[in-house]
Design an enzyme around this catalytic site. Structure first.
Site, PDB file in Angstrom:
ATOM      1  N   CYS A 142      43.605  30.698  43.223  1.00  0.00           N
ATOM      2  CA  CYS A 142      42.562  29.704  43.872  1.00  0.00           C
ATOM      3  C   CYS A 142      41.517  29.166  42.593  1.00  0.00           C
ATOM      4  O   CYS A 142      41.805  28.626  41.589  1.00  0.00           O
ATOM      5  CB  CYS A 142      41.839  30.165  45.075  1.00  0.00           C
ATOM      6  SG  CYS A 142      41.057  28.932  45.964  1.00  0.00           S
ATOM      7  N   HIS A 235      45.611  31.014  48.749  1.00  0.00           N
ATOM      8  CA  HIS A 235      45.041  32.443  48.973  1.00  0.00           C
ATOM      9  C   HIS A 235      46.083  33.161  49.617  1.00  0.00           C
ATOM     10  O   HIS A 235      46.058  33.462  50.768  1.00  0.00           O
ATOM     11  CB  HIS A 235      43.910  32.506  49.844  1.00  0.00           C
ATOM     12  CG  HIS A 235      42.828  32.247  49.090  1.00  0.00           C
ATOM     13  ND1 HIS A 235      42.216  33.064  48.037  1.00  0.00           N
ATOM     14  CD2 HIS A 235      41.714  30.994  48.884  1.00  0.00           C
ATOM     15  CE1 HIS A 235      41.005  32.729  47.346  1.00  0.00           C
ATOM     16  NE2 HIS A 235      40.718  31.592  47.843  1.00  0.00           N
ATOM     17  N   GLU A 237      46.935  36.160  49.271  1.00  0.00           N
ATOM     18  CA  GLU A 237      46.894  37.244  49.883  1.00  0.00           C
ATOM     19  C   GLU A 237      45.890  37.653  50.803  1.00  0.00           C
ATOM     20  O   GLU A 237      45.604  38.801  51.524  1.00  0.00           O
ATOM     21  CB  GLU A 237      46.038  37.987  48.451  1.00  0.00           C
ATOM     22  CG  GLU A 237      44.492  37.641  48.385  1.00  0.00           C
ATOM     23  CD  GLU A 237      44.343  36.092  47.888  1.00  0.00           C
ATOM     24  OE1 GLU A 237      43.205  35.884  47.778  1.00  0.00           O
ATOM     25  OE2 GLU A 237      45.373  35.582  47.468  1.00  0.00           O
TER      26      GLU A 237
END
Length: 301
Positions: A142, A235, A237
């Site tokens: 990001c 993102h 994760e």
């Protein structure tokens, strides 16, 4: 995969409760294995949340990984207790003589500032310069991806008309690259940002292979220098509730945020968010560790 972390790291108990194999230091020293050395430069304000997300993401491979958490020495945030940073984190100055198999540079909530205005920009530049000779492969996430693109290749970030927030559909563009091995033709991934990059600038540079993109969110996965530098402009994760927490935080601040796209059933924030991206996120981190770190790093760092 056994993830080796500090015995007293608070997120260790959460991972163990989720049946994720976390190895403490005392057990690790009994094994005749050279674990992959992965550094995580955690620039997010809620560091424990990001620790948990990334350790989950790194746990889906049979490779043994030893994680070193890094923070900035030139700026200390107020959202993580200083005692936590002192016990579980190191700074660039403390590791600059070391070499690592892999490095992850996270996002940060500073994207509406110019890079040069960020308090730790000069330190981050030193880390990115150091990574060129001391890290086998660096994964930028990001804002960390935008910072890396700007520092290494001069590609600027661009303001978006409104915040990009939600779970967006992406298309795989180059299936021959191992980083997207196991991906479906289309997959979802979360985004949460106010800025983006120009695909035209990416193509014009002649440096990158675009592995995945979204019609709405733009470039998502960029590969440079054969995987020496990898940029993920979202993102993957994120946990199920991360966007939910961000949305409700912005509501409380009076920012009138839009409801994250493709996230809540029937776009109703009172309902439990849908988790649509976990399998591809796991594949992304597993592929990075296997094909761009383990397969390329020397046995003796």
């Amino acid at each position: 995969m056994p993830v080796k972390v500090n015995n007293h790291l608070p997120t260790k108990k959460i991972l163990e409760a989720e049946n994720i194999f976390v190895m403490d230091e005392s057990r690790a020293v009994t094994q005749d294995i050279r674990p992959l050395q992965i550094a995580i430069l955690n620039l997010m304000p809620l560091k424990e949340d990001t620790e948990l997300q990334l350790l989950r993401s790194l746990s889906n491979t049979p490779l043994q990984v030893e994680v070193t958490f890094l923070t900035t020495g030139s700026y200390v945030g107020k959202n993580t207790p200083l005692s936590h940073l002192e016990q579980f984190y190191m700074t660039y100055e403390e590791v600059k003589e070391k070499k690592f198999d892999g490095l992850i540079i996270t996002g940060a909530p500073v994207e509406q500032m110019e890079f040069e205005e960020v308090a730790y920009w000069e330190e981050l530049k030193r880390v990115m310069e150091w990574s060129e000779s001391n890290v086998t492969s660096t994964l930028h996430i990001c804002w960390g991806a935008q910072a890396g693109l700007y520092y290494h290749y001069g590609i600027p970030k661009l303001p978006l008309p409104e915040k990009l927030s939600g779970v967006y559909l992406h298309h795989v563009l180059n299936r021959r690259e191992p980083l997207v091995r196991g991906f479906d033709d289309e997959f979802y991934a979360p985004h949460s940002r106010y800025t983006g990059i120009s695909k035209e600038a990416v193509i014009k540079s002649g440096v990158f292979t675009v592995l995945a993109e979204s019609d709405e969110a733009g470039c998502f996965i960029l590969l440079a220098e054969g995987g020496k530098n990898i940029f993920v402009l979202g993102h993957p994760e994120y946990d199920r509730l991360t966007l939910d927490k961000e949305y409700k935080r912005d509501l409380e601040k009076g920012l009138a945020p839009a409801v994250p796209l493709n996230y809540y059933p029937e776009d109703d924030p009172l309902q439990r968010p849908l988790l649509l991206w976990r399998s591809h996120a796991n594949a992304l981190y597993s592929n990075w560790l296997n094909y761009y770190v383990y397969q390329n790093t020397p046995y003796k760092l």
